[in-house]
Scaffold this motif. Structure first.
Motif, PDB file in Angstrom:
ATOM      1  N   LYS A  30     -30.368  29.937  21.104  1.00  8.53           N
ATOM      2  CA  LYS A  30     -29.686  29.321  19.974  1.00  8.53           C
ATOM      3  C   LYS A  30     -28.313  28.903  20.467  1.00  8.53           C
ATOM      4  O   LYS A  30     -27.507  29.748  20.860  1.00  8.53           O
ATOM      5  CB  LYS A  30     -29.568  30.305  18.806  1.00  8.53           C
ATOM      6  CG  LYS A  30     -28.957  29.709  17.554  1.00  8.53           C
ATOM      7  CD  LYS A  30     -28.956  30.726  16.423  1.00  8.53           C
ATOM      8  CE  LYS A  30     -28.381  30.123  15.153  1.00  8.53           C
ATOM      9  NZ  LYS A  30     -28.378  31.103  14.033  1.00  8.53           N
ATOM     10  N   ARG A  53     -27.793  20.529  19.417  1.00 11.54           N
ATOM     11  CA  ARG A  53     -27.803  21.839  18.764  1.00 11.54           C
ATOM     12  C   ARG A  53     -29.248  22.270  18.598  1.00 11.54           C
ATOM     13  O   ARG A  53     -30.103  21.467  18.233  1.00 11.54           O
ATOM     14  CB  ARG A  53     -27.145  21.782  17.379  1.00 11.54           C
ATOM     15  CG  ARG A  53     -25.735  21.292  17.387  1.00 11.54           C
ATOM     16  CD  ARG A  53     -25.033  21.405  16.032  1.00 11.54           C
ATOM     17  NE  ARG A  53     -25.848  21.551  14.874  1.00 11.54           N
ATOM     18  CZ  ARG A  53     -26.177  20.538  14.049  1.00 11.54           C
ATOM     19  NH1 ARG A  53     -25.797  19.300  14.323  1.00 11.54           N
ATOM     20  NH2 ARG A  53     -26.895  20.779  12.979  1.00 11.54           N
ATOM     21  N   GLU A  55     -31.894  25.733  17.351  1.00 12.71           N
ATOM     22  CA  GLU A  55     -32.147  27.083  16.857  1.00 12.71           C
ATOM     23  C   GLU A  55     -33.362  27.679  17.553  1.00 12.71           C
ATOM     24  O   GLU A  55     -33.599  28.886  17.480  1.00 12.71           O
ATOM     25  CB  GLU A  55     -32.383  27.055  15.344  1.00 12.71           C
ATOM     26  CG  GLU A  55     -31.176  26.560  14.557  1.00 12.71           C
ATOM     27  CD  GLU A  55     -31.490  26.379  13.090  1.00 12.71           C
ATOM     28  OE1 GLU A  55     -32.666  26.530  12.694  1.00 12.71           O
ATOM     29  OE2 GLU A  55     -30.549  26.077  12.327  1.00 12.71           O
ATOM     30  N   GLY A 190     -18.970  31.435  23.113  1.00  8.00           N
ATOM     31  CA  GLY A 190     -19.123  32.637  22.311  1.00  8.00           C
ATOM     32  C   GLY A 190     -19.482  33.820  23.185  1.00  8.00           C
ATOM     33  O   GLY A 190     -18.715  34.211  24.060  1.00  8.00           O
ATOM     34  N   SER A 191     -20.661  34.365  22.965  1.00 10.11           N
ATOM     35  CA  SER A 191     -21.064  35.565  23.692  1.00 10.11           C
ATOM     36  C   SER A 191     -21.740  35.252  25.022  1.00 10.11           C
ATOM     37  O   SER A 191     -22.146  36.175  25.729  1.00 10.11           O
ATOM     38  CB  SER A 191     -22.030  36.390  22.829  1.00 10.11           C
ATOM     39  OG  SER A 191     -23.200  35.646  22.535  1.00 10.11           O
ATOM     40  N   THR A 219     -21.059  26.466  21.784  1.00  6.72           N
ATOM     41  CA  THR A 219     -20.960  27.563  20.828  1.00  6.72           C
ATOM     42  C   THR A 219     -22.317  28.232  20.680  1.00  6.72           C
ATOM     43  O   THR A 219     -23.350  27.565  20.742  1.00  6.72           O
ATOM     44  CB  THR A 219     -20.459  27.074  19.453  1.00  6.72           C
ATOM     45  OG1 THR A 219     -20.458  28.172  18.540  1.00  6.72           O
ATOM     46  CG2 THR A 219     -21.367  25.986  18.897  1.00  6.72           C
ATOM     47  N   ASP A 220     -22.300  29.538  20.477  1.00  9.55           N
ATOM     48  CA  ASP A 220     -23.547  30.250  20.219  1.00  9.55           C
ATOM     49  C   ASP A 220     -23.779  30.422  18.719  1.00  9.55           C
ATOM     50  O   ASP A 220     -24.686  31.142  18.299  1.00  9.55           O
ATOM     51  CB  ASP A 220     -23.546  31.613  20.913  1.00  9.55           C
ATOM     52  CG  ASP A 220     -22.413  32.516  20.429  1.00  9.55           C
ATOM     53  OD1 ASP A 220     -21.543  32.032  19.666  1.00  9.55           O
ATOM     54  OD2 ASP A 220     -22.385  33.698  20.809  1.00  9.55           O
ATOM     55  N   ARG A 221     -22.958  29.741  17.904  1.00  9.34           N
ATOM     56  CA  ARG A 221     -23.135  29.741  16.462  1.00  9.34           C
ATOM     57  C   ARG A 221     -23.168  28.300  15.943  1.00  9.34           C
ATOM     58  O   ARG A 221     -22.274  27.855  15.209  1.00  9.34           O
ATOM     59  CB  ARG A 221     -22.015  30.520  15.775  1.00  9.34           C
ATOM     60  CG  ARG A 221     -22.007  32.006  16.128  1.00  9.34           C
ATOM     61  CD  ARG A 221     -20.943  32.755  15.357  1.00  9.34           C
ATOM     62  NE  ARG A 221     -20.958  34.186  15.673  1.00  9.34           N
ATOM     63  CZ  ARG A 221     -20.141  35.078  15.127  1.00  9.34           C
ATOM     64  NH1 ARG A 221     -19.238  34.679  14.220  1.00  9.34           N
ATOM     65  NH2 ARG A 221     -20.222  36.351  15.472  1.00  9.34           N
ATOM     66  N   PRO A 222     -24.199  27.560  16.325  1.00  9.27           N
ATOM     67  CA  PRO A 222     -24.273  26.163  15.890  1.00  9.27           C
ATOM     68  C   PRO A 222     -24.561  26.043  14.401  1.00  9.27           C
ATOM     69  O   PRO A 222     -25.087  26.974  13.776  1.00  9.27           O
ATOM     70  CB  PRO A 222     -25.450  25.611  16.705  1.00  9.27           C
ATOM     71  CG  PRO A 222     -26.322  26.810  16.943  1.00  9.27           C
ATOM     72  CD  PRO A 222     -25.373  27.964  17.116  1.00  9.27           C
ATOM     73  N   GLU A 223     -24.181  24.901  13.819  1.00 10.33           N
ATOM     74  CA  GLU A 223     -24.498  24.634  12.420  1.00 10.33           C
ATOM     75  C   GLU A 223     -26.015  24.586  12.241  1.00 10.33           C
ATOM     76  O   GLU A 223     -26.752  24.196  13.150  1.00 10.33           O
ATOM     77  CB  GLU A 223     -23.892  23.297  11.993  1.00 10.33           C
ATOM     78  CG  GLU A 223     -22.379  23.283  11.953  1.00 10.33           C
ATOM     79  CD  GLU A 223     -21.822  24.159  10.836  1.00 10.33           C
ATOM     80  OE1 GLU A 223     -22.484  24.243   9.776  1.00 10.33           O
ATOM     81  OE2 GLU A 223     -20.757  24.761  11.016  1.00 10.33           O
TER      82      GLU A 223
END
Length: 334
Positions: A30, A53, A55, A190-191, A219-223
């Motif tokens: 992700k 991006r 998931e 991110g992580s 980013t590891d928190r994509p929309e």
């Protein structure tokens, strides 16, 4: 018993090898990245920039623009802009027509089932070699500090891993080709740490493929991935529904009218229902046109046959008359 002993003896080495494989692969399932990519394949150069991006490997959205030129030329082509949205088994691809209207093709997503290439340098959602992940699951052997080697059927791999767990380089040597990956810099997503730059080259025989991928953001928190990101039902959009054959085409303004006819609600399933009806009508029209064409060709063939028969008959009659006259003259002379 011997097999069990060998497996037990190899277990620590296998676990150690997975220390730099498993966590990276899991972290990249992700992700959101922006990138710039230049590539050379045979005699063509490509220049691309975009964002991606995902998931899951089968759930993503990608937007990019790309220019081309022949190797050695100075001028690049005008950039072509595209957007691709995948939702499981469904794929929506948005391009721009020459008329300026956006065109969205709705089609089944390609199946991932089947044999995969031993060396797959493609940049794609999920763990992949350009992101320093997705290496084959092998019985890796540590040959030196930070260096691991393994054999995948006919391909021999060597990977050098940095102290932070991100590979620094990889080399895959097959019977006819050699693929190399060099990783430089770091991008904190991110992580997970990503290599900022990946340079790849595949050589061997007539094959020549190389690219340079640079990540500009991550980013590891994509929309979340949303269907609305490709506005297939918006005014001014032309739609080609390739979920049916022959494909159903909707010109500008047709989708909003369909939507209005359903009280402002039109889903992709609703569109598929309409597309099936249109496709069946087109198929019937094509079949009727084919039969009419066959009848016309048969009629013309009959007319040609009749003309040939008449011409042959006239020619035969003429030859008979000439022969009869010549015979009469010959008898008179005697």
């Amino acid at each position: 018993m011997r097999t069990v002993w060998i497996a037990a003896a190899l277990a620590p080495a296998l676990c150690a090898a997975q220390d730099w494989l498993g966590p990276r692969d899991a972290a990249l399932r992700k992700l959101g990245v922006s990138y710039e990519r230049t590539s050379v394949q045979q005699d063509a150069e490509n220049r691309e920039e975009g964002s991606w991006r995902w998931e899951a490997p089968d759930r993503y959205v990608r937007a990019w623009k790309v220019s081309h030129r022949k190797v050695g030329e100075q001028a690049w082509s005008s950039p072509a802009e595209m957007k691709e949205l995948r939702l499981g088994s469904l794929l929506l691809v948005q391009t721009s027509a020459t008329s300026g209207h956006p065109v969205v093709e709705i089609r089944p997503a390609p199946s991932e089932v089947g044999p995969q290439a031993l060396i797959d340098p493609s940049f794609r959602p999920g763990p992949c070699l350009p992101l320093a992940a997705g290496f084959p699951r092998l019985a890796w052997t540590q040959t030196a500090p930070g260096t691991w080697e393994g054999t995948d059927r006919s391909v021999r791999w060597a990977v050098r891993v940095a102290p932070d767990g991100v590979p620094e380089s990889a080399r895959a040597e097959g019977a006819a080709t050699v693929a190399t990956f060099l990783y430089e810099g770091r991008l904190n997503a991110g992580s997970v740490l990503l290599p900022r730059v990946c340079e790849h080259k595949t050589e061997g025989g007539e094959v020549r493929v190389e690219f340079r991928l640079e990540l500009t953001a991550g980013t590891d928190r994509p929309e979340p991935i949303r269907l609305e990101e490709v506005p297939w039902d918006a005014p001014g959009v032309e739609v080609l529904d390739s979920r049916v054959q022959p494909a159903a085409l909707y010109f500008e303004g047709e989708i909003p009218r369909l939507k209005a006819g359903r009280n402002g609600r039109l889903t992709l399933d609703d569109l598929l229902e309409e597309s099936r009806a249109r496709s069946s009508k087109v198929a019937r029209q094509n079949e009727a046109a084919r039969r009419a064409d066959e009848r016309q060709r048969a009629r013309k063939a009959r007319e040609r046959a009749a003309s040939i028969a008449v011409a042959a008959g006239a020619l035969g009659l003429g030859m008979f008359v000439i022969g009869f006259v010549a015979f009469r003259r010959l008898r008179v002379r005697r």
